[in-house]
Design a protein around this motif. Structure first.
Motif, PDB file in Angstrom:
ATOM      1  N   LEU A 155       0.850  -1.178   0.000  1.00  0.00           N
ATOM      2  CA  LEU A 155       0.000   0.000   0.000  1.00  0.00           C
ATOM      3  C   LEU A 155       0.893   1.238   0.000  1.00  0.00           C
ATOM      4  O   LEU A 155       1.617   1.494   0.960  1.00  0.00           O
ATOM      5  CB  LEU A 155      -0.912   0.003   1.233  1.00  0.00           C
ATOM      6  N   LEU A 156       0.863   1.991  -1.084  1.00  0.00           N
ATOM      7  CA  LEU A 156       1.748   3.139  -1.237  1.00  0.00           C
ATOM      8  C   LEU A 156       1.480   4.192  -0.161  1.00  0.00           C
ATOM      9  O   LEU A 156       0.338   4.402   0.250  1.00  0.00           O
ATOM     10  CB  LEU A 156       1.582   3.757  -2.622  1.00  0.00           C
ATOM     11  N   TRP A 157       2.529   4.849   0.273  1.00  0.00           N
ATOM     12  CA  TRP A 157       2.405   5.847   1.330  1.00  0.00           C
ATOM     13  C   TRP A 157       1.667   7.088   0.842  1.00  0.00           C
ATOM     14  O   TRP A 157       0.788   7.605   1.508  1.00  0.00           O
ATOM     15  CB  TRP A 157       3.796   6.247   1.822  1.00  0.00           C
ATOM     16  N   GLY A 203       7.232   4.838   7.592  1.00  0.00           N
ATOM     17  CA  GLY A 203       6.755   3.890   6.600  1.00  0.00           C
ATOM     18  C   GLY A 203       7.791   2.810   6.388  1.00  0.00           C
ATOM     19  O   GLY A 203       8.726   2.652   7.190  1.00  0.00           O
ATOM     20  N   SER A 204       7.655   2.064   5.318  1.00  0.00           N
ATOM     21  CA  SER A 204       8.622   1.016   5.010  1.00  0.00           C
ATOM     22  C   SER A 204       8.984   1.078   3.540  1.00  0.00           C
ATOM     23  O   SER A 204       8.225   1.592   2.713  1.00  0.00           O
ATOM     24  CB  SER A 204       8.061  -0.367   5.362  1.00  0.00           C
ATOM     25  N   ILE A 205      10.156   0.556   3.215  1.00  0.00           N
ATOM     26  CA  ILE A 205      10.579   0.422   1.827  1.00  0.00           C
ATOM     27  C   ILE A 205      10.332  -1.029   1.439  1.00  0.00           C
ATOM     28  O   ILE A 205      10.960  -1.946   1.980  1.00  0.00           O
ATOM     29  CB  ILE A 205      12.062   0.788   1.656  1.00  0.00           C
ATOM     30  N   ASN A 206       9.396  -1.250   0.528  1.00  0.00           N
ATOM     31  CA  ASN A 206       8.983  -2.597   0.141  1.00  0.00           C
ATOM     32  C   ASN A 206       9.539  -2.968  -1.216  1.00  0.00           C
ATOM     33  O   ASN A 206       9.483  -2.177  -2.157  1.00  0.00           O
ATOM     34  CB  ASN A 206       7.453  -2.720   0.117  1.00  0.00           C
ATOM     35  N   GLU A 249      13.331   7.810  12.034  1.00  0.00           N
ATOM     36  CA  GLU A 249      13.269   9.154  11.467  1.00  0.00           C
ATOM     37  C   GLU A 249      13.597   9.132   9.975  1.00  0.00           C
ATOM     38  O   GLU A 249      12.999   9.862   9.184  1.00  0.00           O
ATOM     39  CB  GLU A 249      14.239  10.080  12.209  1.00  0.00           C
ATOM     40  N   ALA A 250      14.552   8.295   9.594  1.00  0.00           N
ATOM     41  CA  ALA A 250      14.931   8.204   8.174  1.00  0.00           C
ATOM     42  C   ALA A 250      13.814   7.606   7.335  1.00  0.00           C
ATOM     43  O   ALA A 250      13.751   7.846   6.125  1.00  0.00           O
ATOM     44  CB  ALA A 250      16.203   7.371   8.029  1.00  0.00           C
ATOM     45  N   LEU A 251      12.938   6.834   7.954  1.00  0.00           N
ATOM     46  CA  LEU A 251      11.830   6.201   7.239  1.00  0.00           C
ATOM     47  C   LEU A 251      10.533   7.002   7.351  1.00  0.00           C
ATOM     48  O   LEU A 251       9.484   6.534   6.921  1.00  0.00           O
ATOM     49  CB  LEU A 251      11.604   4.781   7.761  1.00  0.00           C
ATOM     50  N   GLU A 252      10.607   8.192   7.922  1.00  0.00           N
ATOM     51  CA  GLU A 252       9.429   9.051   8.017  1.00  0.00           C
ATOM     52  C   GLU A 252       9.354   9.982   6.813  1.00  0.00           C
ATOM     53  O   GLU A 252      10.344  10.618   6.447  1.00  0.00           O
ATOM     54  CB  GLU A 252       9.471   9.893   9.301  1.00  0.00           C
ATOM     55  N   ASP A 253       8.180  10.073   6.229  1.00  0.00           N
ATOM     56  CA  ASP A 253       7.885  11.049   5.185  1.00  0.00           C
ATOM     57  C   ASP A 253       8.957  11.084   4.089  1.00  0.00           C
ATOM     58  O   ASP A 253       9.515  12.137   3.767  1.00  0.00           O
ATOM     59  CB  ASP A 253       7.717  12.440   5.793  1.00  0.00           C
ATOM     60  N   ILE A 254       9.254   9.929   3.526  1.00  0.00           N
ATOM     61  CA  ILE A 254      10.186   9.857   2.405  1.00  0.00           C
ATOM     62  C   ILE A 254       9.531  10.487   1.186  1.00  0.00           C
ATOM     63  O   ILE A 254       8.411  10.150   0.818  1.00  0.00           O
ATOM     64  CB  ILE A 254      10.588   8.394   2.125  1.00  0.00           C
ATOM     65  N   ASN A 264      14.040  13.003   2.282  1.00  0.00           N
ATOM     66  CA  ASN A 264      12.866  13.329   3.088  1.00  0.00           C
ATOM     67  C   ASN A 264      12.564  14.821   3.072  1.00  0.00           C
ATOM     68  O   ASN A 264      13.213  15.600   2.382  1.00  0.00           O
ATOM     69  CB  ASN A 264      13.034  12.811   4.525  1.00  0.00           C
ATOM     70  N   ARG A 265      11.562  15.205   3.835  1.00  0.00           N
ATOM     71  CA  ARG A 265      11.073  16.586   3.800  1.00  0.00           C
ATOM     72  C   ARG A 265      12.045  17.581   4.429  1.00  0.00           C
ATOM     73  O   ARG A 265      11.867  18.796   4.299  1.00  0.00           O
ATOM     74  CB  ARG A 265       9.724  16.678   4.514  1.00  0.00           C
TER      75      ARG A 265
END
Length: 477
Positions: free
Chosen positions: A353-355, A391-394, A446-451, A467-468
């Motif tokens: 499921l895309l972010w 989120g996650s990198i799938n 933190e690195a996986l937030e709001d990519i 990221n942002r």
């Protein structure tokens, strides 16, 4: 289509279009938000880079957060630079080539980082009033093309520049030279880079002329002058010209991409008074969808027509065509699906499921073998191990829809219930701890937030995310 005309994420063998925009009232925010993603990406294949499922799982199994780069320069890389270029802003595009990572921020600042020294090499903005809009790596001559706008002409006209990678490695971004200087690329003009055919398409709205250039040496090949052309779609070897819609049909022409020769002219019948959702060309297949009507797949060689029920195929927000596999991906409501040209659903993806709800394809990478899709996804809301808003990198197999590997932040041991290879990417699986490297200030979570941007370097087997906050993170094993 909704007119989203920019592909700001150059991937290997991708078609990309950048459109000149009027600078809206309200300053920078309105301007930078005019950067849009092209809804169709064309991807070719290299047969020498195959992945089996087990190979892919093993390849991504031990990927962890390795480095962090910062595109923000609080002092400004030039004392006279535009004020908004000095502000921290999110990464909108990442490109990697020859061990250099290029990161473009929404403000228009672009920085180059060396993977050999892990240092920032230089900024690519060579003028104080330059706002870079998009990047394109031209593998034909090992150079980077930047597409920019300038404050001096109210940010209204696109300017292209090419710089050899070797010069950028030496910290000399000003050693390049301008391209297409004869073209007036003011709004609504555009430039499109087509790596599949090795061509560049420009449109000068001032005189309604399309021109095709050779991507190897930038020589002009031919031009198309017709004010009735509404849109041009590019496929391997051909171009589809879509003319102004008549009451009951749309005139179409198929041209040779090499010399502009007309290969076929025909009309496609339409339902009267129904909006055209999209017209797409894929080799000999024409896809036409009107509002609240079935999808039509027309074979232009023999006029054979296939229809797919509107309840089965709903208008997607974006396409990705897989030329080697004769398939196409559709994106709708954060989900991805794979279709063939018989109108059959081939694959629905599990745990993918895309972010971003707007299908930001900057956060999607298709491998050049067209077998894997790497995306920034939402994690399972029931997964108690997920840390915060990360989120996650799938990594998923395109033909089966299976999730093969996942990079995520967690509080304990990775949850392998999905059957994929999962890495927590943190020391002792604790995402709240910071990785022990001098340049990394972010935790894994933190690195996986709001990519906001993602790129996979297939040669180095590394994933780069932005990221942002304008930070770029390197995920490697």
């Amino acid at each position: 289509m909704d007119g989203r005309r920019i592909t700001a994420n150059p991937r290997p063998c991708s078609g990309r279009r950048v459109v000149a925009k009027k600078r809206p009232r309200g300053g920078l925010d309105g301007f930078v938000n005019s950067v849009r993603k092209l809804q169709r990406r064309e991807i070719s294949s290299r047969r020498d880079r195959g992945f089996s499922m087990s190979d892919a799982q093993e390849r991504f199994r031990n990927i962890r957060l390795l480095e962090e780069y910062d595109t923000h320069d609080p002092k400004g890389h030039c004392s006279t630079v535009l004020p908004f270029l000095k502000k921290r802003s999110k990464i909108i595009e990442i490109v990697a080539a020859r061990d250099i990572v290029f990161a473009l921020a929404q403000s228009g600042v672009c920085a180059a980082f060396s993977r050999e020294t892990n240092q920032r090499i230089c900024f690519l903005n060579i003028s104080p009033d330059e706002v870079i809009r998009s990047l394109f790596y031209n593998k034909n001559n090992d150079s980077l093309i930047t597409v920019s706008v300038y404050a001096s002409d109210n940010f209204s006209s696109l300017k292209c520049r090419t710089t050899r990678i070797e010069y950028i490695k030496r910290g000399k971004p000003d050693a390049g030279f301008p391209l297409f200087e004869s073209e007036s690329l003011k709004w609504p003009g555009f430039v499109e880079f087509d790596d599949v055919n090795g061509k560049v398409l420009t449109y000068s709205a001032q005189d309604s002329i399309y021109k095709v250039f050779d991507l190897k040496n930038y020589t002009m090949l031919y031009s198309i002058s017709d004010k009735n052309v509404q849109e041009i779609k590019i496929s391997p070897g051909i171009m589809l010209l879509i003319f102004m819609k008549a009451s009951s049909h749309v005139p179409l022409k198929i041209l040779s991409i090499e010399d502009g020769t007309v290969l076929k002219s025909f009309k496609h019948l339409l339902h009267r008074n129904k909006k055209v959702d999209f017209i797409e060309q894929f080799n000999e297949k024409l896809l036409v969808k009107q509002e609240n009507e079935n999808l039509q797949i027309l074979d232009v060689r023999n006029s054979e027509l296939t229809e797919v029920s509107r309840t089965e195929f709903m208008t997607p927000s974006a396409f990705i065509f897989l030329y080697e596999n004769q398939l196409f991906l559709t994106f709708r409501n954060r989900t991805v699906a794979v279709w063939n040209f018989r109108g059959e659903l081939v694959t629905s993806f599990e745990d993918h499921l895309l972010w971003h709800p707007d299908c930001n394809t900057n956060n999607i990478y298709i491998t050049s073998d067209q077998d894997l899709i790497i995306s920034y996804c939402k994690t399972d809301s029931d997964d108690a191990a997920t840390e915060g808003n990360a989120g996650s990198i799938n990594i998923s197999n395109i033909l089966t829809g299976k999730c093969l590997a996942k990079i995520k932040a967690c509080n304990g041991n990775p949850n392998d219930d999905c059957g994929c290879s999962t890495t927590c990417s943190g020391r002792n699986c604790n995402s709240k701890k910071r990785v022990q490297a001098s340049r990394i200030r972010s935790t894994v979570a933190e690195a996986l937030e709001d990519i906001t941007a993602l790129f996979y370097d297939e040669d180095r087997n590394e994933i780069y995310t932005g990221n942002r906050f304008g930070l770029v993170h390197v995920w490697s094993n």
